[in-house]
Design an enzyme around this catalytic site. Sequence first.
Site, PDB file in Angstrom:
ATOM      1  N   GLU A 278       7.553  -8.935  19.378  1.00 49.86           N
ATOM      2  CA  GLU A 278       8.370  -7.711  19.810  1.00 49.86           C
ATOM      3  C   GLU A 278       9.540  -8.094  20.235  1.00 49.86           C
ATOM      4  OE1 GLU A 278       8.293  -4.922  17.681  1.00 49.86           O
ATOM      5  OE2 GLU A 278       5.748  -5.759  17.122  1.00 49.86           O
ATOM      6  N   ASP A 351       5.345 -14.063  14.681  1.00 48.16           N
ATOM      7  CA  ASP A 351       4.110 -14.435  14.733  1.00 48.16           C
ATOM      8  C   ASP A 351       4.280 -15.810  15.367  1.00 48.16           C
ATOM      9  OD1 ASP A 351       2.789 -12.270  14.391  1.00 48.16           O
ATOM     10  OD2 ASP A 351       2.764 -12.868  12.398  1.00 48.16           O
TER      11      ASP A 351
END
Length: 411
Positions: A278, A351
Amino acid sequence: MREDRRTARAVTAVGLGAFVVLAVLLVPWHPVPGGVPAPAPAVDYFTPADLRAGEDYATGARWLSWTSLAVSLAVASALGFSRSGARLVARLPGPWWAQVVQAVLLLALIGRVVTLPFSVLLRRRALEAGLSTQPWGAYAVDLVKGFALDAGVTALAVVLLVGLARRLPRVWPAVAGGLLAALVMGGSFLYPLLVEPLFNDFTPLPDGELRSQVLALADTEGVRVGEVLVADASRRTTTLNAYVSGFGSSRRVVVYDNLVAGSSGVQQREVLAVVAHELAHARHDDVLTGSLLGAAGALAGVGLLALLAGGRGGVADPRRAPRLLALLALATLLVSPVENGISRQLETRADVDALRATGDPAGFVALQQDLARRSLADLTPPAWSQWWFGSHPTTMVRIAIARQVEDPDPG
């Protein structure tokens, strides 16, 4: 030729051009060094029981969702592309703007009612599978809130379109497109401040080792974080999640309380992998990217709407409100592959950044396994469904990315 047709062509061209330029400049089209790898073999990371449970649950949920979507589109098209919708609006009382508001609310209610059985069945499946903890009464309250919010925003947008088409027949697509683009940006900025509190309560992540590690991660990723907030999501769901919303001064990083609760069984390394992902979104201003692309898409959409609405009176005729809603529903479905394709690129970059920031590919893989088991994810979804509806890479692609980042040259 209608007066607004030339303007509509120009607005469509500008909107599409802006979208393409923004996509080229802001979307990471090659987020994984060496290219996105093929999915890792699911049997290497999950048991046969895991695979069966995920496939059984996801298959049923997909068919219910697809059927609900088909019914919704069929009803919207029946009312929008036949005379029945126009006759319905003509019977509504009041001036044109009141007719439009009533029409949007009534049609939204019809759409909600015809798809409600599918929503109830989906929720029953979630309850039976242990994925939801929310009582039916609280679920109904959230349903009403969501309906009121969606219908209200849609009514505002349609009134704006019809009003400008009536007031500025030559240039309304340009003015309406610009205003709707501004509303997209404003809505994205205000969403975490005005909308999210309607559905969840938020508290700062308390002081302690986890908060210190989160702040250290933020320093590593070069992200300024005032607070990481914890949402009381456990009163609705057992699944784990986190997200970033807003941009600029409204940006917030939010984690679910069941992700950081000590009793959840989630290892701290997994929590840090989620937070690092995030923070990567925050670092790259991915919400702002999505908002800018959405604003450009709204501009192009208004231009296309002006070209397609056609007929006597066009968008300026309040009786055309059902057709506008039907075109909006169809457009939303048709642009889904583009929207979700871009989302997958942004998620993939996050990611990769998370893997680099944590330096813990094994923890990332453990997180993906835990998330998939807890959410009963389909580990081998149909390729076309993933391409059309998948907003994130599949679990097995994400695991393969972690392996590749860990060992970029296995040979």
